[in-house]
Enzyme design. Structure first.
Site, mmCIF file in Angstrom:
data_model
loop_
_atom_site.group_PDB
_atom_site.id
_atom_site.type_symbol
_atom_site.label_atom_id
_atom_site.label_comp_id
_atom_site.label_asym_id
_atom_site.label_seq_id
_atom_site.Cartn_x
_atom_site.Cartn_y
_atom_site.Cartn_z
ATOM 1 N N SER A 107 -6.250 -52.856 36.668
ATOM 2 C CA SER A 107 -7.386 -51.951 36.512
ATOM 3 C C SER A 107 -7.865 -51.482 37.894
ATOM 4 C CB SER A 107 -8.493 -52.634 35.717
ATOM 5 O OG SER A 107 -9.296 -51.675 35.070
ATOM 6 N N LYS A 159 -32.110 -41.762 26.895
ATOM 7 C CA LYS A 159 -32.462 -42.554 28.068
ATOM 8 C C LYS A 159 -32.203 -44.038 27.846
ATOM 9 C CE LYS A 159 -33.969 -43.014 32.238
ATOM 10 N NZ LYS A 159 -33.114 -42.555 33.347
#
Length: 285
Positions: A107, A159
């Protein structure tokens, strides 16, 4: 006796003076190098901050006695942005850079390796895991059972997307997934460019799976099977400088060592604050 004391003092002064001249002339650096060398540095552990690695790379870049760098990568990856920052610095180091993979270079660890001119892996190295992951935990049902309510004031509908205090809506999932996929395509674009591979082949390989070093070589994700020592010998051959010394870069200080040296906890807070969010991380247990 006094004569011997004077001789000793004179020798000490001469050594100090000579060392100062070496430093000023660039023949010796703060790293203690006195001969042209290949620097070998470790990038290990999960990546949550790029500062220490980049500072080390910067010193090697600016050291005229360092003619090439080998990064020994032993990392499952980590946070997206620090991984990208290290990759970019490796890519633009301005000196030959070879990556030598250890037990795990997956990764974000693989991403960093892509910045090198050539990638080496051991046959059993775990690499690949090309992708992005975001782990979220939802505790709403538990909070309801124990009578805890979350009150959120927010400026926009998304949010608090991903908040553990409420169930995620399909719209929340789409917003977060769009961000995740953009980061994923940034990763695959780098693989396509740096490995010179067709997009369809990269996308077939980049489904998050891991590969051994031998499998990765067959798929053109790495160049060579071999250790960092082989990488060093190959770099000497490439530079046509068989006499180059090997300089092992001292390991950076641990977080505990850093904390004992400073009265401020801001550094710890800065690093811990990156441990939530999106990751180029291979989850290997």
């Amino acid at each position: 006796m006094k004569k011997w004391i004077k001789v000793i003092i004179a020798v000490v002064i001469f050594i100090v003076f000579a060392r100062a001249l070496l430093v000023l002339s660039g023949l010796e650096t703060s790293d203690g190098l006195t001969e042209p060398s290949i620097a070998v540095m470790d990038i290990s552990g999960q990546i949550f901050d790029s500062h220490t690695v980049i500072e080390t790379l910067k010193k090697l870049k600016n050291n005229p006695l360092v003619e090439g760098v080998i990064i020994r990568v032993d990392s499952p990856g980590g946070a997206v942005t620090p991984s990208m920052e290290i990759y970019d610095y490796v890519l633009n180091l301005g000196k030959p850079v070879y990556a030598a993979m250890g037990s795990v270079a997956a990764s974000g660890g693989y991403l960093i390796s892509l910045g090198a001119d050539t990638i080496y892996a051991e046959p059993s190295t775990i690499t690949g895991s090309i992708g992005v992951i975001m782990n979220l935990v939802n505790t709403q049902e538990l909070m309801d059972k124990i009578g805890v309510k979350s009150v959120v004031l927010k400026s926009g509908a998304y949010k608090d997307a991903g908040s553990p205090a409420r169930q995620m809506t399909e719209q929340d999932k789409q917003v977060l997934n769009d961000v995740l996929m953009d980061m994923y395509y940034q990763f695959t674009d780098i693989v396509i460019q740096r490995r010179g591979m067709p997009k369809d082949k990269v996308m077939a390989l980049a489904d998050g799976r891991i590969y051994t070093g031998r499998m990765a070589q067959k798929e053109s994700l790495v160049n060579h099977i071999g250790s960092w020592r082989k990488a060093a010998e190959d770099m000497k051959d490439k530079l046509n400088k068989p006499a180059l010394e090997i300089y092992e870069v001292p390991a950076p200080k641990t977080m505990l060592e850093k904390l004992t040296e400073t009265s401020s906890k801001s550094e710890l807070g800065r690093i811990l604050s990156t441990k939530t969010g999106f990751f180029y991380l291979a989850e290997i247990y």
